[in-house]
Design a protein around this motif. Structure first.
Motif, short mmCIF file in Angstrom:
data_model
loop_
_atom_site.label_atom_id
_atom_site.label_comp_id
_atom_site.label_asym_id
_atom_site.label_seq_id
_atom_site.Cartn_x
_atom_site.Cartn_y
_atom_site.Cartn_z
N SER A 214 0.84 -1.19 0.00
CA SER A 214 0.00 0.00 0.00
C SER A 214 0.87 1.24 0.00
N ALA A 215 0.45 2.23 -0.76
CA ALA A 215 1.20 3.49 -0.81
C ALA A 215 1.29 4.13 0.57
N ALA A 216 0.21 3.98 1.36
CA ALA A 216 0.21 4.59 2.70
C ALA A 216 1.30 3.97 3.58
N TRP A 217 1.44 2.63 3.49
CA TRP A 217 2.51 1.99 4.28
C TRP A 217 3.88 2.35 3.75
N ILE A 294 7.60 17.48 8.48
CA ILE A 294 6.50 17.11 7.58
C ILE A 294 5.49 18.26 7.60
N GLU A 295 5.36 18.97 6.49
CA GLU A 295 4.35 20.05 6.43
C GLU A 295 2.96 19.45 6.28
N GLY A 296 2.89 18.32 5.58
CA GLY A 296 1.59 17.68 5.39
C GLY A 296 1.77 16.28 4.85
N ILE A 297 0.78 15.44 5.12
CA ILE A 297 0.79 14.07 4.60
C ILE A 297 -0.64 13.67 4.33
N GLN A 298 -0.85 12.93 3.24
CA GLN A 298 -2.21 12.56 2.87
C GLN A 298 -2.20 11.28 2.06
N SER A 299 -3.12 10.39 2.40
CA SER A 299 -3.31 9.18 1.61
C SER A 299 -4.67 8.59 1.97
N GLY A 300 -5.33 7.99 0.98
CA GLY A 300 -6.56 7.24 1.24
C GLY A 300 -7.72 8.09 1.68
N LEU B 292 -3.26 -5.82 8.24
CA LEU B 292 -3.31 -4.53 8.94
C LEU B 292 -3.13 -3.47 7.87
N ASN B 293 -4.13 -2.63 7.69
CA ASN B 293 -4.16 -1.70 6.56
C ASN B 293 -4.42 -0.28 7.02
N ILE B 294 -3.74 0.68 6.40
CA ILE B 294 -4.07 2.10 6.60
C ILE B 294 -5.12 2.47 5.56
N GLU B 295 -6.34 2.75 6.01
CA GLU B 295 -7.38 3.18 5.06
C GLU B 295 -7.14 4.63 4.64
N GLY B 296 -6.61 5.41 5.57
CA GLY B 296 -6.34 6.81 5.26
C GLY B 296 -5.46 7.44 6.32
#
Lengths: 445, 445
Positions: A214-217, A294-300, B292-296
């Protein structure tokens, strides 16, 4: 103080504030620059207007009649930050208004009020001295300071032959929370960059999470490698070029009133300070060490309820604040290499902005001149800071002029720069006019 | 096939699709439930309507005239997913429409079309057999399946005395990408939770980053500890209760057509599979291991340009998919304890939803009955899956009924459940009617 010149330039401030010269949205920049050109010409300066860049530059030179006069450069900018969120303003941000001895409006402190105060001082001095100045005064005024001073370095190279200085007065400055004047002579550099990762063509159903990455991980794990468990930046080479502060700089920073408790209380911190630093250690880190933020982080999905999605893209905006000697591009390259070394070659790093840092020699006679004048005028010791913990284009100005830089200005602790209800106190404004006049007078032989 | 009953229940499907019974927004739930109550009563079922919960439950019981008849339970739901983004629909999602042998509309597959197909089969059978059934048939129909089946467990406890079954037919099912019927007998459990951290009362200027901790870093670092470098979940005890698949389950999963390449191609994966699993290892992980997943995840500023902000709050939504024997609350407690152990006591973990997982014994005679009927009707071996990698309330149904569960239904590989343009093929719909009739017939003595 000459009441007519004071009112004349307050009227100019009113007209400047009425121009929404927001560099982020490229609004009204030539209009604001042209208003300054007219004003400087009327006051007798030789003005060079250059609109070949993102925002026009105004170079205004007042010549001293004294042979071999020294040169004072004043750096300012006419662009301002956006005013959003507009609903939090208690007055129209584009209409200068006075309440309880304060002037409200976007740009009153950052930076239009500093320009008009300095013009007032020069007109007053010229009036009192039959049009003669004991020092050359050059204004370098740009229009994209709030957008990382785009093209400032190119512009300064272009006019290299006309530019020289013994001292640079910075765009702004003022008093701290204890109402004591602060003078700083440097600022940190910065490199900002986007960190992106994509793991599939679209977001997937999260039932695949056991086998599909997953991109988030990926992003979370990659970012986590940037620090070690003790809170030090773990990028190899990151600290290699850090300029070691000299004894004078260390002393100045040790004298600053910043403490662990003031930081915690002022900002309502609910997390311990990093490495729970205290005293000198805390202050030296704040002023002399680079940062990685980290100024910002976003996913999902972060909306209401639950969405069982496995994110295919994840993005973060990061910044490193740099101290002198650190190169923005070299630092960024070290971070890229670190991701490679740690097994994150899928992480894409893209530079957005970069500026080196700079610190003046706070023992330079010209800096001591500014400190001395301030001390005498305010009847108090100013707080001397070898650097602000913030960022600005001092490096480029110093590279072009090879002169020390000192901050002075109309601000106080609650000017709310960049925020709603930006304001200055009329007392501070008038004091800054007087200090600039004293500075000019100090060059009399 | 009886054309009049077929058309009658397609009209019912049209009326059901016209009701936007979205449980997420609590719309039209009693209206849809009442329409079913009327229909079931007209067909001779004894109906119990219970509207004391979030969404009404409909219990409809058809009694066999045969002494000691077995009982078939059919589980369905009348609620649907929201239709957003509406602009991506090529037809009105609330108007059943037919094109090229397909029926389009929200709920055609999930799950209204399954209800009407099953009703068609029962009416046909009753008509052909003078109103006699060889098996008791009980419909349990809920209205919040798309909102994690709220109160289903409480409801099932309340009606425990009336509920018994030899076999449960699941809400939906259908054919895979190769157009081969899939029958699954289990699903994973899930626990979803929010992970939040706050480090100051407001976002701060990022020049403080050297000494002030940031919510974005706290969250990133905390989440990163959940996995080790080999991609295993690093939460102590997480795998302790994992049900070991038996030999039959392993064989079934090894026979599944899933391969590394189909996963990569189907989803356009640009990142390697986790631990780059292949073959049996890949499939066993997908079906028999928890996830175990990050949805967001969200923190700070991700708009245009650069904002030099140090975020004071950071939030993530996570989910763990659970296999049988794992308890949602115990798993969540292990994750909380892990954050404590790793030094992240500032991380706040809040449960949002939880459901245990379940797998039927795919060697049970009643499951074999379903497989046998399917095989004979379609003239092909169905794909038998001991579990779907997805989640559903099978556990609660099994706890209440103590009977094996098999999925059958009107779906195919491109039904687009939960997405725009949800649709079914009329051929699949009519085949499902015939299979349900065959299933009823199989109980004739």
């Amino acid at each position: 103080m000459n009441m007519s010149s004071n009112q004349k330039y307050l009227n100019l401030l009113r007209d400047l504030v009425a121009l929404p010269s927001v560099s982020a949205t490229h609004r009204c920049l030539p209009e604001a620059a042209q208003l300054l050109v007219t004003t400087f010409r009327e006051l007798g300066a030789q003005v060079t207007y250059d609109d070949t860049y993102f925002a026009p530059f105004v170079l205004a030179q007042f010549r001293s009649s004294v042979p071999d006069a020294q040169t004072l450069v004043i750096y300012n900018h006419y662009d301002v930050q956006p005013v959003e969120p507009i609903s939090l303003w208690q007055t129209d941000p584009w209409a200068l208004s006075e309440h309880d001895g304060k002037l409200y409006g976007r740009g009153t402190d950052d930076d239009k009020g500093n320009i008009t105060a300095r013009l007032t001082a020069i007109e007053d001095y010229l009036t009192e001295h039959e049009g003669h100045l004991p020092v050359n005064i050059t204004f370098i005024i740009e229009g994209s300071e709030e957008s990382s001073s785009q093209h400032l370095d190119e512009y300064l190279s272009k006019y290299q032959d006309q530019l020289f200085a013994d001292l640079v007065i910075w765009e702004s400055g003022g008093k701290n929370v204890h109402d004591v004047v602060e003078i700083f002579g440097g600022n940190k550099g910065i490199v900002t960059f986007n960190v992106d990762v994509k793991t599939a063509k679209t977001d997937l159903h999260s039932s695949l999470a056991g086998v599909v990455d997953s991109a988030a991980w990926r992003l979370t794990q990659a970012l986590a490698t940037l620090f070690d468990r003790e809170g030090h930046i773990a990028v190899p080479g990151f600290y290699d070029d850090v300029a070691i502060p000299n004894q004078r700089e260390k002393e100045l920073v040790r004298n600053l009133p910043t403490t662990r408790n003031t930081l915690i209380q002022q900002h309502g911190l609910t997390s311990p300070l990093l490495s729970d630093k205290t005293g000198d250690d805390l202050k030296e880190t704040l002023y002399f060490q680079p940062t990685l933020n980290i100024e910002g982080i976003q996913s999902g999905y972060l909306g209401d309820g639950v969405k069982t999605v496995l994110p295919a893209v994840a993005s973060a905006k990061l910044e490193a604040r740099l101290v002198p000697n650190m190169d923005p591009d070299k630092t960024l390259q070290q971070i890229k290499q670190h991701f490679q070394n740690e097994g994150f070659s899928d992480i894409v790093v893209t530079k957005t902005l970069g500026q080196p840092g700079y610190r003046s020699d706070m023992s330079d006679p010209e800096i001591l001149r500014v400190i001395d004048i301030t001390e005498k005028y305010y009847h108090q010791h100013p707080v001397i800071m070898p650097t602000s913990p913030g960022t600005g284009p001092m490096y480029y100005i110093h590279e072009a002029l090879n002169a020390p830089i000192a901050s002075l200005g109309v601000g106080y602790a609650h000017t709310l720069d960049h925020a709603p209800n930006e304001n200055i106190r009329l007392t501070d404004y008038n004091q800054h006019i007087a200090v600039i006049k004293e500075l000019i007078r100090s060059y009399e032989k």
